[in-house]
Design a protein around this motif. Structure first.
Motif, PDB file in Angstrom:
ATOM      1  N   GLY A  18       0.809  -1.216   0.000  1.00  0.00           N
ATOM      2  CA  GLY A  18       0.000   0.000   0.000  1.00  0.00           C
ATOM      3  C   GLY A  18       0.836   1.256   0.000  1.00  0.00           C
ATOM      4  O   GLY A  18       0.475   2.251  -0.619  1.00  0.00           O
ATOM      5  N   GLY A 108       1.186   4.232  10.976  1.00  0.00           N
ATOM      6  CA  GLY A 108       0.053   4.985  10.449  1.00  0.00           C
ATOM      7  C   GLY A 108       0.319   5.333   8.999  1.00  0.00           C
ATOM      8  O   GLY A 108       1.184   6.159   8.706  1.00  0.00           O
ATOM      9  N   SER A 110      -1.972   6.561   6.943  1.00  0.00           N
ATOM     10  CA  SER A 110      -2.725   7.795   6.721  1.00  0.00           C
ATOM     11  C   SER A 110      -3.427   8.109   8.036  1.00  0.00           C
ATOM     12  O   SER A 110      -3.242   7.402   9.027  1.00  0.00           O
ATOM     13  CB  SER A 110      -3.743   7.604   5.590  1.00  0.00           C
ATOM     14  N   THR A 112      -6.386   7.536   8.706  1.00  0.00           N
ATOM     15  CA  THR A 112      -7.419   6.537   8.982  1.00  0.00           C
ATOM     16  C   THR A 112      -6.934   5.093   8.878  1.00  0.00           C
ATOM     17  O   THR A 112      -7.670   4.193   9.237  1.00  0.00           O
ATOM     18  CB  THR A 112      -8.609   6.718   8.014  1.00  0.00           C
ATOM     19  N   GLU A 113      -5.721   4.859   8.392  1.00  0.00           N
ATOM     20  CA  GLU A 113      -5.235   3.482   8.218  1.00  0.00           C
ATOM     21  C   GLU A 113      -3.962   3.253   9.012  1.00  0.00           C
ATOM     22  O   GLU A 113      -2.982   3.986   8.856  1.00  0.00           O
ATOM     23  CB  GLU A 113      -4.956   3.184   6.751  1.00  0.00           C
ATOM     24  N   THR A 114      -3.999   2.212   9.844  1.00  0.00           N
ATOM     25  CA  THR A 114      -2.839   1.824  10.650  1.00  0.00           C
ATOM     26  C   THR A 114      -2.583   0.339  10.467  1.00  0.00           C
ATOM     27  O   THR A 114      -3.512  -0.464  10.427  1.00  0.00           O
ATOM     28  CB  THR A 114      -3.080   2.133  12.142  1.00  0.00           C
ATOM     29  N   VAL A 115      -1.309  -0.006  10.363  1.00  0.00           N
ATOM     30  CA  VAL A 115      -0.892  -1.404  10.301  1.00  0.00           C
ATOM     31  C   VAL A 115      -0.185  -1.723  11.605  1.00  0.00           C
ATOM     32  O   VAL A 115       0.708  -0.986  12.029  1.00  0.00           O
ATOM     33  CB  VAL A 115       0.054  -1.667   9.103  1.00  0.00           C
ATOM     34  N   ASN A 135      -1.610  -5.946   7.048  1.00  0.00           N
ATOM     35  CA  ASN A 135      -2.409  -4.983   6.289  1.00  0.00           C
ATOM     36  C   ASN A 135      -3.254  -4.171   7.255  1.00  0.00           C
ATOM     37  O   ASN A 135      -3.544  -4.621   8.370  1.00  0.00           O
ATOM     38  CB  ASN A 135      -3.326  -5.703   5.288  1.00  0.00           C
ATOM     39  N   PRO A 136      -3.687  -2.976   6.846  1.00  0.00           N
ATOM     40  CA  PRO A 136      -4.543  -2.175   7.726  1.00  0.00           C
ATOM     41  C   PRO A 136      -5.783  -2.950   8.149  1.00  0.00           C
ATOM     42  O   PRO A 136      -6.384  -3.675   7.352  1.00  0.00           O
ATOM     43  CB  PRO A 136      -4.941  -0.977   6.850  1.00  0.00           C
ATOM     44  N   GLY A 137      -6.138  -2.818   9.423  1.00  0.00           N
ATOM     45  CA  GLY A 137      -7.341  -3.464   9.935  1.00  0.00           C
ATOM     46  C   GLY A 137      -7.163  -4.906  10.346  1.00  0.00           C
ATOM     47  O   GLY A 137      -8.061  -5.483  10.961  1.00  0.00           O
TER      48      GLY A 137
END
Length: 169
Positions: A18, A108, A110, A112-115, A135-137
């Motif tokens: 990503g 982080g 972004s 809104t997205e954290t790995v 992967n995020p989430g």
């Protein structure tokens, strides 16, 4: 095939997919965005926190080489050469929990997205970081596996080269 598709295919299934795929986004010169080297560590910073600061180079199984730059104040940059040969960096944020075994690293990508992943610093001065399957989430891995990416610290510098194009956070 677009630049982001080629990069993504090379390292599909990892955290870097990503990040590197985002190199196709609009870019800004790094001169104004490059972090400044801290004169002194924050009082609460541990020795391991300080060991993490700097530039770490790794290569994923596909052969794609890239560098993580851990900078003060939780800034993290992923640097790689684009298909055109230009140096690019994706700005991110990071947080570590050094009290866990293996140590925890939250990246982080972004706002809104954290790995969530795990890492260790080896006796040889390298860092093993679990990228494969993160992967995020998704839940944080419990351990490092034999596919963990090995990074070698190549510099203490926490600034990006002046000609690096930066994709903001």
């Amino acid at each position: 095939m677009s630049n982001s598709q080629m990069i993504g295919k090379a390292i599909a299934g990892s955290l870097c997919f990503g990040i590197l795929a985002s190199f196709n986004a609009s870019l800004n010169p790094a001169s104004a965005a490059a972090p400044i080297i801290a004169e002194a560590a924050a009082p609460a910073a541990s020795n391991l926190d300080q060991q993490l600061l700097g530039q770490w180079q790794g290569t994923v199984p596909s052969g794609q080489s890239f560098t993580f730059v851990f900078a003060p104040e939780g800034k993290l940059f992923l640097m790689a050469k684009g298909p055109d040969g230009a140096a690019r960096a994706k700005e991110m944020r990071y947080k570590v929990n050094l009290g866990e075994k293996p140590m925890h690293l939250d990246v982080g990508l972004s706002r809104t997205e954290t790995v969530e992943t795990v890492f260790e610093l080896t006796a040889e001065g390298q860092m093993r970081l679990q990228l494969q399957g993160t992967n995020p989430g998704q839940a944080r891995p419990d351990s490092l596996n034999d596919q963990a990416t090995v990074f070698k610290k190549v510099s203490e510098a926490t600034v990006l080269p002046a000609d690096t194009q930066v994709i903001g956070f």
